[in-house]
Design a protein around this motif. Structure first.
Motif, mmCIF file in Angstrom:
data_model
loop_
_atom_site.group_PDB
_atom_site.id
_atom_site.type_symbol
_atom_site.label_atom_id
_atom_site.label_comp_id
_atom_site.label_asym_id
_atom_site.label_seq_id
_atom_site.Cartn_x
_atom_site.Cartn_y
_atom_site.Cartn_z
ATOM 1 N N SER A 132 49.412 1.030 95.429
ATOM 2 C CA SER A 132 50.684 1.583 95.890
ATOM 3 C C SER A 132 51.096 2.803 95.079
ATOM 4 O O SER A 132 52.021 3.507 95.451
ATOM 5 C CB SER A 132 51.786 0.516 95.814
ATOM 6 O OG SER A 132 51.938 0.078 94.473
ATOM 7 N N GLU A 133 50.389 3.063 93.982
ATOM 8 C CA GLU A 133 50.700 4.230 93.169
ATOM 9 C C GLU A 133 50.489 5.508 93.979
ATOM 10 O O GLU A 133 49.592 5.578 94.806
ATOM 11 C CB GLU A 133 49.817 4.284 91.910
ATOM 12 C CG GLU A 133 50.143 3.238 90.892
ATOM 13 C CD GLU A 133 49.472 1.906 91.175
ATOM 14 O OE1 GLU A 133 49.593 1.013 90.336
ATOM 15 O OE2 GLU A 133 48.833 1.742 92.229
ATOM 16 N N GLN A 134 51.300 6.495 93.691
ATOM 17 C CA GLN A 134 51.170 7.759 94.389
ATOM 18 C C GLN A 134 49.999 8.560 93.829
ATOM 19 O O GLN A 134 49.893 8.773 92.623
ATOM 20 C CB GLN A 134 52.443 8.581 94.250
ATOM 21 C CG GLN A 134 52.369 9.895 94.986
ATOM 22 C CD GLN A 134 53.622 10.730 94.814
ATOM 23 O OE1 GLN A 134 54.360 10.579 93.854
ATOM 24 N NE2 GLN A 134 53.859 11.617 95.756
ATOM 25 N N ALA A 135 49.120 8.968 94.713
ATOM 26 C CA ALA A 135 48.048 9.897 94.375
ATOM 27 C C ALA A 135 48.309 11.165 95.167
ATOM 28 O O ALA A 135 48.976 11.138 96.198
ATOM 29 C CB ALA A 135 46.695 9.303 94.741
ATOM 30 N N ARG A 136 47.786 12.257 94.669
ATOM 31 C CA ARG A 136 48.046 13.539 95.313
ATOM 32 C C ARG A 136 46.729 14.248 95.598
ATOM 33 O O ARG A 136 45.717 13.985 94.949
ATOM 34 C CB ARG A 136 48.914 14.399 94.385
ATOM 35 C CG ARG A 136 50.221 13.689 94.013
ATOM 36 C CD ARG A 136 50.830 14.232 92.748
ATOM 37 N NE ARG A 136 49.884 14.105 91.633
ATOM 38 C CZ ARG A 136 50.013 14.731 90.475
ATOM 39 N NH1 ARG A 136 51.031 15.530 90.267
ATOM 40 N NH2 ARG A 136 49.137 14.578 89.513
ATOM 41 N N ILE A 137 46.750 15.142 96.546
ATOM 42 C CA ILE A 137 45.546 15.902 96.858
ATOM 43 C C ILE A 137 45.065 16.643 95.613
ATOM 44 O O ILE A 137 43.859 16.760 95.393
ATOM 45 C CB ILE A 137 45.794 16.858 98.038
ATOM 46 C CG1 ILE A 137 45.972 16.049 99.325
ATOM 47 C CG2 ILE A 137 44.642 17.841 98.198
ATOM 48 C CD1 ILE A 137 46.340 16.881 100.540
ATOM 49 N N ILE A 138 45.987 17.095 94.778
ATOM 50 C CA ILE A 138 45.581 17.825 93.574
ATOM 51 C C ILE A 138 44.880 16.928 92.561
ATOM 52 O O ILE A 138 44.323 17.426 91.580
ATOM 53 C CB ILE A 138 46.767 18.567 92.908
ATOM 54 C CG1 ILE A 138 47.853 17.588 92.469
ATOM 55 C CG2 ILE A 138 47.303 19.646 93.821
ATOM 56 C CD1 ILE A 138 48.961 18.234 91.646
ATOM 57 N N THR A 143 39.478 13.954 89.599
ATOM 58 C CA THR A 143 38.805 12.668 89.786
ATOM 59 C C THR A 143 37.304 12.862 89.950
ATOM 60 O O THR A 143 36.499 12.180 89.308
ATOM 61 C CB THR A 143 39.392 11.926 91.006
ATOM 62 O OG1 THR A 143 40.797 11.731 90.804
ATOM 63 C CG2 THR A 143 38.705 10.593 91.225
ATOM 64 N N VAL A 144 36.915 13.803 90.808
ATOM 65 C CA VAL A 144 35.493 14.073 91.024
ATOM 66 C C VAL A 144 34.836 14.521 89.719
ATOM 67 O O VAL A 144 33.754 14.043 89.354
ATOM 68 C CB VAL A 144 35.301 15.126 92.136
ATOM 69 C CG1 VAL A 144 33.863 15.598 92.214
ATOM 70 C CG2 VAL A 144 35.745 14.569 93.488
ATOM 71 N N SER A 160 42.987 12.743 86.913
ATOM 72 C CA SER A 160 41.928 11.893 87.422
ATOM 73 C C SER A 160 42.507 10.534 87.821
ATOM 74 O O SER A 160 43.307 9.939 87.101
ATOM 75 C CB SER A 160 40.849 11.678 86.356
ATOM 76 O OG SER A 160 39.906 10.724 86.816
ATOM 77 N N LEU A 161 42.057 10.048 88.949
ATOM 78 C CA LEU A 161 42.443 8.715 89.417
ATOM 79 C C LEU A 161 41.473 7.643 88.917
ATOM 80 O O LEU A 161 41.639 6.469 89.223
ATOM 81 C CB LEU A 161 42.482 8.694 90.950
ATOM 82 C CG LEU A 161 43.448 9.684 91.607
ATOM 83 C CD1 LEU A 161 43.283 9.657 93.114
ATOM 84 C CD2 LEU A 161 44.880 9.391 91.200
#
Length: 174
Positions: A132-138, A143-144, A160-161
Motif C-alpha cells: 500500500s506504500e506509495q511508489a512513484r514513476i521516478i 530501483t533498476v 529504490s523500491l
C-alpha cells in the motif's frame, strides 16, 4: 530493454476479437475514435454508450496484456525469465467523467494518478506481494539500478523500491 506500449492511450479501437470482447451486444453508433476530442463522448452521453467506450478501453488493455504475455513467454523460451527483472507500469490513468472530465492531464484525481506497478524477479522478489506504500514513476530508475548493482547518479530523483520489494520498508520520501 524498455518497451513503451502506446495502444491504450487512445484511440480506443482494439483489433478483433478485443473490439467486442467486453461488449459483444452493443449496436449503437459510439466508438472509441477521437476519444479526447469527440463531442459524442461527453458527460451527458447515454450510459449504455459510455459502457461501450469503457469496454473498448478494456479491449485495448486486454490486447496489450496479450502482447506483454508474449514477451514474458519469449523470455521463458530463451531461458531468461528467471534472471530478468520485469517492471510493468502505466504512466497515468484515464478519467471517464468520474469528475465530469475525460482523459488525463486535467486533474489529479485517483483515477488519473493512481497507477499499477508490477515487479517480477524470480528468486529475488517473493511473488504475490501487495503493497500500500506509495511508489512513484521516478522510483523505477533507482530501483533498476539498485537491482543491477549500479549506483544511481546523484541528480536522479526517486528512491529504490528494493528495500520494500525485499520484505523491508521504504524510508520516508524527501
Amino acid at each position: 530493454l524498455f518497451i513503451h506500449m502506446w495502444d491504450v492511450h487512445f484511440d480506443f479501437i482494439p483489433p478483433p476479437p478485443y473490439d467486442t470482447m467486453f461488449d459483444p451486444d452493443y449496436d449503437g453508433v459510439v466508438d472509441g475514435r477521437n476519444f479526447f476530442f469527440s463531442e459524442r463522448i461527453n458527460p451527458d452521453m447515454a450510459p449504455r454508450d459510455l459502457e461501450h467506450v469503457l469496454a473498448l478501453y478494456d479491449g485495448e488493455i486486454a490486447w496489450t496484456d496479450m502482447h506483454v504475455g508474449k514477451i514474458l513467454d519469449d523470455l521463458e523460451a530463451l531461458g531468461l525469465a528467471d534472471s530478468t527483472l520485469v517492471i510493468i507500469l502505466s504512466d497515468h490513468g484515464t478519467e471517464f467523467f468520474e469528475h465530469n472530465n475525460k482523459g488525463h492531464r486535467q486533474t489529479l484525481y485517483e483515477e488519473v494518478i493512481r497507477i499499477p506497478m508490477m515487479v517480477r524477479f524470480p528468486g529475488v522478489i517473493e511473488p504475490g506481494q501487495r503493497f500500500s506504500e506509495q511508489a512513484r514513476i521516478i522510483d523505477v530508475l533507482p530501483t533498476v539500478l539498485d537491482f543491477a548493482g549500479a549506483p544511481a547518479p546523484g541528480d536522479v530523483m526517486g528512491q529504490s523500491l528494493r528495500p520494500l520489494l525485499s520484505g523491508g520498508t521504504l524510508p520516508r520520501c524527501h
